[in-house]
Design a protein around this motif. Structure first.
Motif, mmCIF file in Angstrom:
data_model
loop_
_atom_site.group_PDB
_atom_site.id
_atom_site.type_symbol
_atom_site.label_atom_id
_atom_site.label_comp_id
_atom_site.label_asym_id
_atom_site.label_seq_id
_atom_site.Cartn_x
_atom_site.Cartn_y
_atom_site.Cartn_z
ATOM 1 N N LEU A 205 0.809 -1.218 0.000
ATOM 2 C CA LEU A 205 0.000 0.000 0.000
ATOM 3 C C LEU A 205 0.843 1.268 0.000
ATOM 4 C CD1 LEU A 205 -2.768 -1.079 2.536
ATOM 5 C CD2 LEU A 205 -2.994 -0.848 0.055
ATOM 6 N N GLY A 206 2.156 1.102 0.090
ATOM 7 C CA GLY A 206 3.045 2.249 0.002
ATOM 8 C C GLY A 206 3.357 2.941 1.320
ATOM 9 N N PHE A 207 3.061 2.297 2.433
ATOM 10 C CA PHE A 207 3.381 2.890 3.729
ATOM 11 C C PHE A 207 4.870 2.771 4.008
ATOM 12 C CE2 PHE A 207 -1.111 2.290 4.334
ATOM 13 C CZ PHE A 207 -1.489 3.283 5.231
ATOM 14 N N THR A 208 5.426 3.795 4.648
ATOM 15 C CA THR A 208 6.817 3.711 5.109
ATOM 16 C C THR A 208 6.817 2.992 6.463
ATOM 17 O OG1 THR A 208 6.757 5.775 6.372
ATOM 18 C CG2 THR A 208 7.344 5.937 4.022
ATOM 19 N N SER A 209 8.001 2.576 6.898
ATOM 20 C CA SER A 209 8.089 1.899 8.197
ATOM 21 C C SER A 209 7.691 2.853 9.328
ATOM 22 C CB SER A 209 9.487 1.332 8.427
ATOM 23 O OG SER A 209 10.439 2.358 8.457
ATOM 24 N N ASP A 210 8.033 4.140 9.171
ATOM 25 C CA ASP A 210 7.643 5.118 10.189
ATOM 26 C C ASP A 210 6.124 5.270 10.265
ATOM 27 O OD1 ASP A 210 10.249 5.619 10.947
ATOM 28 O OD2 ASP A 210 10.458 7.406 9.682
ATOM 29 N N LEU B 9 3.885 3.020 9.402
ATOM 30 C CA LEU B 9 3.337 1.786 9.973
ATOM 31 C C LEU B 9 3.565 1.743 11.481
ATOM 32 C CD1 LEU B 9 1.987 -0.955 9.668
ATOM 33 C CD2 LEU B 9 4.231 -1.915 9.115
ATOM 34 N N THR B 10 4.747 2.136 11.915
ATOM 35 C CA THR B 10 5.051 2.163 13.346
ATOM 36 C C THR B 10 4.115 3.113 14.078
ATOM 37 O OG1 THR B 10 7.368 1.647 12.900
ATOM 38 C CG2 THR B 10 6.866 2.597 15.044
ATOM 39 N N HIS B 11 3.885 4.280 13.492
ATOM 40 C CA HIS B 11 2.963 5.256 14.093
ATOM 41 C C HIS B 11 1.557 4.660 14.206
ATOM 42 C CE1 HIS B 11 1.099 9.036 15.156
ATOM 43 N NE2 HIS B 11 0.238 8.851 14.171
#
Length: 117
Positions: free
Chosen positions: A101-106, A108-110
Protein backbone atom coordinates in the motif's frame (compact mmCIF):
# COMPACT_ATOMS: atom_id res chain seq x y z
CA UNK A 1 12.14 -14.69 34.46
CA UNK A 2 11.61 -11.35 36.13
CA UNK A 3 8.10 -10.59 37.35
CA UNK A 4 7.07 -7.16 38.50
CA UNK A 5 3.69 -6.02 39.71
CA UNK A 6 2.45 -2.53 40.52
CA UNK A 7 0.05 -2.47 43.48
CA UNK A 8 -1.06 1.07 42.50
CA UNK A 9 -2.14 -0.05 39.02
CA UNK A 10 -5.88 -0.42 38.35
CA UNK A 11 -5.10 -3.79 36.73
CA UNK A 12 -5.55 -6.64 39.23
CA UNK A 13 -2.33 -8.14 40.58
CA UNK A 14 -3.15 -11.64 39.29
CA UNK A 15 -3.66 -10.19 35.79
CA UNK A 16 -0.33 -8.33 35.99
CA UNK A 17 1.38 -11.57 36.98
CA UNK A 18 -0.23 -13.46 34.09
CA UNK A 19 0.77 -10.66 31.67
CA UNK A 20 4.38 -10.87 32.85
CA UNK A 21 4.46 -14.61 32.20
CA UNK A 22 2.77 -14.17 28.80
CA UNK A 23 5.41 -11.59 27.89
CA UNK A 24 8.24 -13.90 28.97
CA UNK A 25 6.79 -16.65 26.78
CA UNK A 26 6.37 -14.27 23.83
CA UNK A 27 9.97 -13.07 24.16
CA UNK A 28 11.25 -16.65 24.31
CA UNK A 29 12.47 -16.31 27.90
CA UNK A 30 10.20 -19.21 28.84
CA UNK A 31 9.84 -22.21 26.56
CA UNK A 32 7.77 -25.38 26.48
CA UNK A 33 8.49 -27.67 29.40
CA UNK A 34 9.99 -25.01 31.65
CA UNK A 35 8.64 -24.71 35.16
CA UNK A 36 7.39 -21.44 36.56
CA UNK A 37 8.47 -20.45 40.07
CA UNK A 38 6.51 -22.18 42.82
CA UNK A 39 3.43 -20.24 43.86
CA UNK A 40 4.59 -19.90 47.47
CA UNK A 41 8.06 -18.72 46.48
CA UNK A 42 6.75 -16.23 43.94
CA UNK A 43 4.11 -14.91 46.35
CA UNK A 44 6.77 -14.39 49.00
CA UNK A 45 9.24 -12.70 46.66
CA UNK A 46 6.56 -10.31 45.32
CA UNK A 47 4.86 -9.71 48.66
CA UNK A 48 1.60 -11.17 47.38
CA UNK A 49 -0.96 -13.55 48.79
CA UNK A 50 -0.44 -17.09 47.48
CA UNK A 51 -4.04 -17.11 46.19
CA UNK A 52 -3.25 -14.11 43.99
CA UNK A 53 -0.38 -16.02 42.37
CA UNK A 54 -2.51 -19.15 42.01
CA UNK A 55 -5.27 -17.13 40.35
CA UNK A 56 -2.74 -15.76 37.85
CA UNK A 57 -1.47 -19.28 37.17
CA UNK A 58 -5.05 -20.52 36.75
CA UNK A 59 -5.70 -17.78 34.21
CA UNK A 60 -2.65 -18.92 32.24
CA UNK A 61 -3.89 -22.51 32.51
CA UNK A 62 -7.30 -21.50 31.16
CA UNK A 63 -5.54 -19.83 28.21
CA UNK A 64 -3.63 -23.06 27.52
CA UNK A 65 -0.23 -21.50 28.22
CA UNK A 66 0.65 -23.57 31.30
CA UNK A 67 -0.30 -26.89 32.82
CA UNK A 68 -0.78 -27.05 36.56
CA UNK A 69 0.63 -30.33 37.79
CA UNK A 70 0.22 -31.48 41.35
CA UNK A 71 3.66 -31.76 42.87
CA UNK A 72 5.41 -30.25 39.83
CA UNK A 73 3.82 -26.83 39.77
CA UNK A 74 3.13 -24.78 36.66
CA UNK A 75 4.82 -25.91 33.44
CA UNK A 76 4.80 -24.03 30.12
CA UNK A 77 2.90 -25.96 27.45
CA UNK A 78 4.03 -26.66 23.91
CA UNK A 79 1.01 -24.65 22.74
CA UNK A 80 2.44 -21.53 24.42
CA UNK A 81 5.10 -21.12 21.72
CA UNK A 82 2.43 -21.25 19.03
CA UNK A 83 1.21 -17.80 20.04
CA UNK A 84 4.60 -16.25 19.28
CA UNK A 85 4.77 -18.02 15.92
CA UNK A 86 1.27 -16.73 15.04
CA UNK A 87 2.20 -13.20 16.10
CA UNK A 88 5.34 -13.24 13.95
CA UNK A 89 3.34 -14.51 10.98
CA UNK A 90 0.76 -11.77 11.50
CA UNK A 91 3.47 -9.10 11.70
CA UNK A 92 5.03 -10.44 8.50
CA UNK A 93 1.65 -10.23 6.73
CA UNK A 94 1.08 -6.73 8.11
CA UNK A 95 4.46 -5.50 6.86
CA UNK A 96 3.85 -7.06 3.43
CA UNK A 97 0.45 -5.40 3.13
CA UNK A 98 1.79 -2.03 4.31
CA UNK A 99 4.57 -2.18 1.72
CA UNK A 100 2.08 -3.03 -1.03
CA UNK A 101 0.00 0.00 0.00
CA UNK A 102 3.05 2.25 0.00
CA UNK A 103 3.38 2.89 3.73
CA UNK A 104 6.82 3.71 5.11
CA UNK A 105 8.09 1.90 8.20
CA UNK A 106 7.64 5.12 10.19
CA UNK A 107 4.02 5.40 9.10
CA UNK A 108 3.34 1.79 9.97
CA UNK A 109 5.05 2.16 13.35
CA UNK A 110 2.96 5.26 14.09
CA UNK A 111 -0.22 3.38 13.15
CA UNK A 112 0.70 0.47 15.44
CA UNK A 113 1.57 2.76 18.35
CA UNK A 114 -1.74 4.56 17.96
CA UNK A 115 -3.68 1.27 17.98
CA UNK A 116 -1.65 -0.18 20.85
CA UNK A 117 -2.78 2.56 23.23
Amino acid sequence: MLVRVDPSSPEPLFAQLAAAVRGAIARGELTAGQRLPGARDLAESLGLNIHTVLRGYQLLRDEGLVELRRGRGAVVTAQAGDGLARLRATVHELVDQAQRLGFTSDELTHMIRTEYR
